[in-house]
Enzyme design. Sequence first.
Site: not given
Length: 764
Positions: A32-33, A219-220, A250, A602
């Site tokens: 996504k970044t 974002d997020e 998330q 992770r």
Amino acid sequence: MDLKNLLNKEQYEAAIAVDGPVLVLAGAGSGKTRVLTYRIANMIENLNIYPSQILAITFTNKAAQEMKERVRELVGDEAENMWVSTFHSSCVRILRREIDKIGYNKNFTIYDSADQKTLINQCIKEVGINDKDITDKEIISKIGDQKDNLISAQEYKRTSEKNFRLNRIAEVYLLYQKKLKENNALDFDDLIFKTVELFKKHEDVLQFYQRKFKYIMIDEYQDTNKAQYELARLLAKQHKNLCVVGDDDQCIYGWRGADIRNILDFEKDYANAKVIKLEENYRSKGNILKAANGVIKNNPHEHFKMLRTRSEDGNKIRLYRSYSDMEEVEFVCNEIKKAVDSGEKKYKDFAILYRTNAQSRLFEDVFMKRHLPYRIIGGLKFYDRKEIKDIMAYLKLICNPLDNISLKRVINVPKRGIGGTTVDKIERFSNEIEECVYSCLLDIQTIPGLTARNVSAINKFVSIINSFMIRKEEIKVSTLIEELLGQTGYLEELKKSNDVQDITRIENLQELVSAAVDFENNSEDKSLASFLEKTALVADVDNYDVDSDSTVMMTVHSAKGLEFPVVFMVGMENGIFPGAASLTDFAEMEESRRLAYVGITRAKEQLYMTSAQTRRVFGRTVAYGESDFIAEVPKELKEYVNLNPQKPGNMNKFSNSNKSYGNNSFGGFSHTNKDIPPRNTSFKGFSTKYAESILEENTLPEKKEIKALSESEATAGRKVRHAKFGDGTIVAVSRKDGNVNLTIAFKNMGIKNLRLDLAPLQLI
């Protein structure tokens, strides 16, 4: 810039969707970044959009810096003209320019949690609340909740008058806000709250920023609260070019105000929104992703994502069921040391993730004894250390003389003969004449009841502060700190000390000077006010150094956004992860499952999930069943690395990976969209009734013969029936004075603590 050759199909689609509302559902590790970076580059390079028209919001300073650097690599120095920052940093920037319109000075101070606690306790004392009846922690939490939901002190007072306890908290909230304004200070929650207030009270200011930010990216988005949601809505209202990126799987910050409905309702809030799913994962091996999918599919979904990868499957998920918590720690240490000694891995390749910070203690003890390098993320932060807070308080006072909290912290640090009684007299006088304390210090001779020694000491203190107030714009922040340490005598006092800790404090102060030098080298605005802003907004995870060769220990919450070759998820037991509250609350269980999903994803190459048959909790030995989340990982994806524990105990009843002790509790639910309540519905209000109905729908008919529960059968995870309380699940077992004590989560009656020999329990 040929985006088609740089991005996959879905990423490309997201990067070129510039006009109108866009929802990008980005699964863990899906790039996504990269998408956001190329989207911005496309806007600047290919569409000739001015960088100053772009506002990109991230949730950490680290993410903001990374994004800006990536964009700079693609488009050059033009990247400097766009805003890429956190919600709070963006709001500070706006308020520095505009806050005078709502009655504050532009040199306001940002109070950290310690400053806030100090001021709250003053208010508690003045209002006359017994802190044993209502704690400062409860009041701070309640006030934070109100600000997150844009509820002012006046409104909260009005709606709480019929509830004695809430009405008392509302009184503190009112006084607290009054004192904040008198101190020309904002707390962390105020930064967004006051920006929204500014926009709603001053349409011209809002319109200016609406025109300025024609394109907004967040974002997020799943982690936004109501205040953040409203800020974004107001800014995007004119052009509606709002692109939000997030993952409902998330959303793990409900406990601090995040509202998952913000992302789930995006299509309702913004008509004709374009929805794009990013499901290809570039981080983890195949088996890790399949395990994550196996767990998260048990939560309800409006936009289900199935993570996939072109990478090989890799190793299975390794499970370790120890006899005790200490044995669990030894296993983790041994696995790490074995891999490092063989040359396969470095210490920095490993992360130990737990649900609560308290779980780090045993790991720290063993790592220290065995001289293994480690770092704690989420422990005592650099800027929370006493010596750092002392000097930062000096700097805040120099920048904002209205800040009474900072003044009271340093007026007698180091000791200069201005005791608490003297400060109280000055403060009472300042309240009587309605002036800030520092203003009274400037005319100290007019205050009655002070000795000549008091007056002399105060004049020396004022002289030091005044000299820095005059010079603060002329000298570097690093120079100011060095001179401050010398002129106040702070450094000299530490040097005279024989306390070993004071040597460390000197090193920390040297590091503060280094931090100021770094700030000067990397910031356009090199002012003291700007330095104070940056330090106030820094998060612990922002200081995470990926190059330091040491194993990282942190909570799963802190690990969000990070990745590691090898991850140990420890304490995977019902009652710990998921926590006890999750076993009886549907909404809590959903969030715990999302947290487990974050932890699993992770890991890049290898995932361990460990648990213990017994562990010490609050000084007593308890026994918890293996986590439902381990049971939800498909059988073919996992393997036990130990089939026999080192000490006596029936391992088989714990280590059968096909069993789920929670299949008839919240752990085994799988729901449809109709189960998700609408925005603003409180889970708490209907959780028990709702849970009962779900249990009835999802529990298979029981055909087992019912018999009395024996001591050997009283183990965590067992389903039992009580003559009065009904059916329940044993979540913990402890033994004391020859008695067996059980903690049982009953389907209809909540959690009960019962003695086996006295309770009428039957095995289902």
